[in-house]
Design an enzyme around this catalytic site. Structure first.
Site, PDB file in Angstrom:
ATOM      1  N   ARG A  35      48.360  44.405  46.252  1.00 57.51           N
ATOM      2  CA  ARG A  35      48.264  45.487  45.060  1.00 57.51           C
ATOM      3  C   ARG A  35      47.134  46.565  45.478  1.00 57.51           C
ATOM      4  O   ARG A  35      47.160  47.585  44.739  1.00 57.51           O
ATOM      5  CB  ARG A  35      47.777  44.676  43.857  1.00 57.51           C
TER       6      ARG A  35
ATOM      7  N   GLU B 282      39.618  28.489  50.021  1.00 57.69           N
ATOM      8  CA  GLU B 282      38.925  27.415  49.500  1.00 57.69           C
ATOM      9  C   GLU B 282      39.532  26.124  50.139  1.00 57.69           C
ATOM     10  O   GLU B 282      38.584  25.210  50.343  1.00 57.69           O
ATOM     11  CB  GLU B 282      39.322  27.280  47.955  1.00 57.69           C
TER      12      GLU B 282
END
Length: 178
Positions: free
Chosen positions: A62, A99
């Site tokens: 993006r 993560e």
């Protein structure tokens, strides 16, 4: 002056995407709103027109949208920062923590065309934990450019990515979500 409330109202929340517990900020609804997208790009053009930039680097994917649009408005080059294995020429890469595990992004070794101390703006749609943005900032410096600032449309402040990135460069965000 930019109407931040209006811009925020054009961004759709998608609960439980890409996994349960996450509220995804979908910018496609901002992009397909001509008034909102134009307002945003005019704001960015006004902010950065006096920065004497040489390039804008956009983070996949993006960041490509905002970066390329702003680069044309400022008449500077655009450089993509991509996931590993997506660029066709010799690259420099940087790993960053996720993560669960690690990921890696790359930039072409000659991305700034050997322009000594090229002035670069890094841009993406959103900063969360800041891992990708920090890696991109390191890459820009690694290939010899001067990272002037990192810009994000949305800053998820509660994840503190902005604080981590401020250790590497100047930081600017348009919409902040606490």
């Amino acid at each position: 002056m930019i109407d931040r409330d209006y811009l925020l109202s054009t961004i759709r929340d998608v609960p439980d995407f890409p996994k349960p517990g996450i509220v995804f900020k979908d910018i496609t609804t901002l992009l397909n709103n001509a008034k909102a997208f134009t307002m945003l790009m005019e704001h960015l053009q006004k902010r950065y027109k006096e920065y004497n930039l040489d390039f804008i680097a956009g983070i996949e994917s993006r960041g490509f949208i905002f970066g390329a649009a702003l680069a044309t408005r400022l008449e500077v080059g655009f450089v993509p920062v991509r996931k590993k294995g997506k660029l066709p020429y010799t690259t420099v890469s940087e790993k960053y923590a996720l993560e669960y595990g690690v990921d890696e992004i790359e930039i072409h070794i000659d991305a700034f065309r050997d322009k000594k101390d090229a002035r670069v703006l890094l841009i993406d749609d959103l900063i969360a934990t800041g891992g990708t943005a920090q890696a991109a900032a390191k890459l820009i410096k690694k290939v010899g450019a001067n990272l002037v600032e990192a810009c994000f449309i949305i800053n998820l402040k509660f994840l503190h990515g902005d604080e981590k990135l401020k250790q590497h460069t100047n930081f600017y965000s348009i919409l902040e979500i606490e």
